[in-house]
Scaffold this motif. Structure first.
Motif, PDB file in Angstrom:
ATOM      1  N   MET A 212       0.713  -1.151   0.124  1.00  0.00           N
ATOM      2  CA  MET A 212      -0.376  -0.175   0.169  1.00  0.00           C
ATOM      3  C   MET A 212       0.703   1.054  -0.126  1.00  0.00           C
ATOM      4  O   MET A 212       1.995   2.063   0.809  1.00  0.00           O
ATOM      5  N   LYS A 213       0.203   1.982  -1.316  1.00  0.00           N
ATOM      6  CA  LYS A 213       1.485   3.189  -0.535  1.00  0.00           C
ATOM      7  C   LYS A 213       0.444   4.626  -0.617  1.00  0.00           C
ATOM      8  O   LYS A 213      -0.584   4.181  -0.527  1.00  0.00           O
ATOM      9  N   ILE A 214       1.291   5.491   0.522  1.00  0.00           N
ATOM     10  CA  ILE A 214       0.560   6.928   0.942  1.00  0.00           C
ATOM     11  C   ILE A 214       0.828   7.790   0.205  1.00  0.00           C
ATOM     12  O   ILE A 214       2.050   8.051   0.166  1.00  0.00           O
ATOM     13  N   THR A 215      -0.327   8.790   0.015  1.00  0.00           N
ATOM     14  CA  THR A 215      -0.179   9.441  -1.199  1.00  0.00           C
ATOM     15  C   THR A 215      -0.131  11.016   0.181  1.00  0.00           C
ATOM     16  O   THR A 215       0.708  10.482   1.602  1.00  0.00           O
ATOM     17  N   ALA A 216       0.274  12.088  -1.059  1.00  0.00           N
ATOM     18  CA  ALA A 216       1.390  13.159   0.356  1.00  0.00           C
ATOM     19  C   ALA A 216       0.207  13.682   1.130  1.00  0.00           C
ATOM     20  O   ALA A 216       1.261  14.227   2.489  1.00  0.00           O
ATOM     21  N   ASN A 217      -1.262  14.051   0.529  1.00  0.00           N
ATOM     22  CA  ASN A 217      -1.685  14.463   1.800  1.00  0.00           C
ATOM     23  C   ASN A 217      -1.545  13.098   3.017  1.00  0.00           C
ATOM     24  O   ASN A 217      -1.757  13.750   4.080  1.00  0.00           O
ATOM     25  N   GLU A 218      -1.654  12.119   2.824  1.00  0.00           N
ATOM     26  CA  GLU A 218      -1.844  11.570   3.897  1.00  0.00           C
ATOM     27  C   GLU A 218      -0.316  10.736   4.505  1.00  0.00           C
ATOM     28  O   GLU A 218      -0.791  11.342   5.530  1.00  0.00           O
ATOM     29  N   GLU A 219       0.684  11.445   3.705  1.00  0.00           N
ATOM     30  CA  GLU A 219       1.453  11.422   4.581  1.00  0.00           C
ATOM     31  C   GLU A 219       1.376  12.691   5.371  1.00  0.00           C
ATOM     32  O   GLU A 219       2.183  13.533   6.692  1.00  0.00           O
ATOM     33  N   TYR A 220       0.946  14.107   5.294  1.00  0.00           N
ATOM     34  CA  TYR A 220       1.257  15.214   5.690  1.00  0.00           C
ATOM     35  C   TYR A 220       0.245  15.550   6.624  1.00  0.00           C
ATOM     36  O   TYR A 220       0.427  15.654   7.829  1.00  0.00           O
ATOM     37  N   GLY A 221      -0.709  14.799   6.483  1.00  0.00           N
ATOM     38  CA  GLY A 221      -1.428  14.168   7.950  1.00  0.00           C
ATOM     39  C   GLY A 221      -1.763  13.525   9.149  1.00  0.00           C
ATOM     40  O   GLY A 221      -1.705  14.320  10.447  1.00  0.00           O
ATOM     41  N   LEU A 222      -0.707  12.398   8.646  1.00  0.00           N
ATOM     42  CA  LEU A 222      -0.005  12.562   9.307  1.00  0.00           C
ATOM     43  C   LEU A 222       1.828  12.783  10.539  1.00  0.00           C
ATOM     44  O   LEU A 222       1.657  12.901  11.114  1.00  0.00           O
ATOM     45  N   ARG A 223       2.037  13.856   9.591  1.00  0.00           N
ATOM     46  CA  ARG A 223       2.452  14.903  10.222  1.00  0.00           C
ATOM     47  C   ARG A 223       2.217  15.990  11.684  1.00  0.00           C
ATOM     48  O   ARG A 223       3.028  15.963  12.196  1.00  0.00           O
ATOM     49  N   ILE A 224       1.067  16.170  10.550  1.00  0.00           N
ATOM     50  CA  ILE A 224       0.021  17.243  10.944  1.00  0.00           C
ATOM     51  C   ILE A 224       0.117  16.627  12.145  1.00  0.00           C
ATOM     52  O   ILE A 224      -0.248  17.327  13.584  1.00  0.00           O
ATOM     53  N   ILE A 225      -0.515  15.100  12.623  1.00  0.00           N
ATOM     54  CA  ILE A 225      -1.119  14.440  13.955  1.00  0.00           C
ATOM     55  C   ILE A 225       0.030  14.487  14.899  1.00  0.00           C
ATOM     56  O   ILE A 225       0.139  14.828  15.761  1.00  0.00           O
ATOM     57  N   LEU A 226       1.217  14.437  14.368  1.00  0.00           N
ATOM     58  CA  LEU A 226       2.541  14.031  15.500  1.00  0.00           C
ATOM     59  C   LEU A 226       2.801  15.537  16.052  1.00  0.00           C
ATOM     60  O   LEU A 226       2.844  15.793  16.928  1.00  0.00           O
ATOM     61  N   LYS A 227       2.670  16.462  14.805  1.00  0.00           N
ATOM     62  CA  LYS A 227       3.042  18.341  15.763  1.00  0.00           C
ATOM     63  C   LYS A 227       1.788  18.017  16.301  1.00  0.00           C
ATOM     64  O   LYS A 227       2.631  18.461  17.817  1.00  0.00           O
ATOM     65  N   VAL A 228       0.981  18.189  16.396  1.00  0.00           N
ATOM     66  CA  VAL A 228       0.021  18.324  16.824  1.00  0.00           C
ATOM     67  C   VAL A 228      -0.339  17.271  18.792  1.00  0.00           C
ATOM     68  O   VAL A 228       0.185  17.916  19.524  1.00  0.00           O
ATOM     69  N   ALA A 229       0.478  16.218  18.047  1.00  0.00           N
ATOM     70  CA  ALA A 229       0.320  15.226  19.761  1.00  0.00           C
ATOM     71  C   ALA A 229       1.071  16.211  20.354  1.00  0.00           C
ATOM     72  O   ALA A 229       1.347  15.917  21.778  1.00  0.00           O
ATOM     73  N   ARG A 230       2.703  16.296  19.515  1.00  0.00           N
ATOM     74  CA  ARG A 230       4.202  16.658  20.567  1.00  0.00           C
ATOM     75  C   ARG A 230       3.541  18.107  21.118  1.00  0.00           C
ATOM     76  O   ARG A 230       4.092  17.635  22.371  1.00  0.00           O
ATOM     77  N   LEU A 231       3.123  18.679  20.698  1.00  0.00           N
ATOM     78  CA  LEU A 231       2.561  19.893  21.801  1.00  0.00           C
ATOM     79  C   LEU A 231       2.027  19.780  22.446  1.00  0.00           C
ATOM     80  O   LEU A 231       2.367  20.028  23.622  1.00  0.00           O
ATOM     81  N   ARG A 232       0.526  18.446  22.641  1.00  0.00           N
ATOM     82  CA  ARG A 232       0.186  18.834  23.426  1.00  0.00           C
ATOM     83  C   ARG A 232       1.045  17.446  24.918  1.00  0.00           C
ATOM     84  O   ARG A 232       0.259  17.876  25.746  1.00  0.00           O
ATOM     85  N   ALA A 233       1.409  16.598  24.547  1.00  0.00           N
ATOM     86  CA  ALA A 233       2.134  16.979  25.627  1.00  0.00           C
ATOM     87  C   ALA A 233       2.990  17.060  26.017  1.00  0.00           C
ATOM     88  O   ALA A 233       3.516  16.661  27.703  1.00  0.00           O
ATOM     89  N   GLN A 234       3.828  18.011  25.626  1.00  0.00           N
ATOM     90  CA  GLN A 234       4.833  18.704  26.018  1.00  0.00           C
ATOM     91  C   GLN A 234       4.036  20.304  26.702  1.00  0.00           C
ATOM     92  O   GLN A 234       4.201  20.699  28.492  1.00  0.00           O
ATOM     93  N   LYS A 235       2.857  20.114  26.254  1.00  0.00           N
ATOM     94  CA  LYS A 235       1.604  21.119  26.791  1.00  0.00           C
ATOM     95  C   LYS A 235      -0.153  20.804  26.726  1.00  0.00           C
ATOM     96  O   LYS A 235      -0.220  21.396  25.736  1.00  0.00           O
ATOM     97  N   PRO A 236      -0.038  20.426  27.364  1.00  0.00           N
ATOM     98  CA  PRO A 236      -1.903  20.193  26.790  1.00  0.00           C
ATOM     99  C   PRO A 236      -2.889  20.978  26.640  1.00  0.00           C
ATOM    100  O   PRO A 236      -3.559  20.928  26.254  1.00  0.00           O
ATOM    101  N   GLU A 237      -2.646  22.193  27.278  1.00  0.00           N
ATOM    102  CA  GLU A 237      -3.364  23.381  27.224  1.00  0.00           C
ATOM    103  C   GLU A 237      -3.230  24.479  26.045  1.00  0.00           C
ATOM    104  O   GLU A 237      -3.982  25.085  25.749  1.00  0.00           O
ATOM    105  N   THR A 238      -2.056  23.725  25.297  1.00  0.00           N
ATOM    106  CA  THR A 238      -2.061  25.020  24.357  1.00  0.00           C
ATOM    107  C   THR A 238      -2.997  25.090  22.781  1.00  0.00           C
ATOM    108  O   THR A 238      -2.394  23.181  22.937  1.00  0.00           O
ATOM    109  N   LEU A 239      -2.698  25.652  21.978  1.00  0.00           N
ATOM    110  CA  LEU A 239      -3.382  25.127  21.126  1.00  0.00           C
ATOM    111  C   LEU A 239      -2.377  25.824  19.832  1.00  0.00           C
ATOM    112  O   LEU A 239      -1.715  26.384  20.270  1.00  0.00           O
TER     113      LEU A 239
END
Length: 90
Positions: free
Chosen positions: A1-28
């Motif tokens: 199965m190949k992952i499209t560019a948008n799917e890869e971007y989505g994974l990266r976006i989720i990781l970015k938001v999750a990392r920030l939440r882990a560091q500062k839970p209330e930060t948007l």
């Protein structure tokens, strides 16, 4: 199965938001902050965030101090859910 560019971007976006939440839970995180840090255009980032929000993976808060946060804990989200949310036709 190949992952499209948008799917890869989505994974990266989720990781970015999750990392920030882990560091500062209330930060948007803003759309522009995500786009700049991941090297994705603001328009494409907005479209991906919209799909992730519709899938219940990301929540958005409107207003001057608004932004994005995880809708649920990162360990409760699967790669399959992210890919499925982003592979749906508009």
């Amino acid at each position: 199965m190949k992952i499209t560019a948008n799917e890869e971007y989505g994974l990266r976006i989720i990781l970015k938001v999750a990392r920030l939440r882990a560091q500062k839970p209330e930060t948007l995180v803003s759309l522009n902050e995500i786009a700049d840090s991941e090297g994705i255009s603001s328009e494409n980032t907005a479209a991906i965030l919209s799909k992730l929000r519709e899938a219940g993976l990301i929540e958005s808060v409107r207003g001057k101090y608004g932004g994005y946060k995880m809708a649920k804990e990162a360990d409760q989200i699967t790669i399959f859910e992210i890919v499925r949310a982003l592979s749906k036709e508009p």
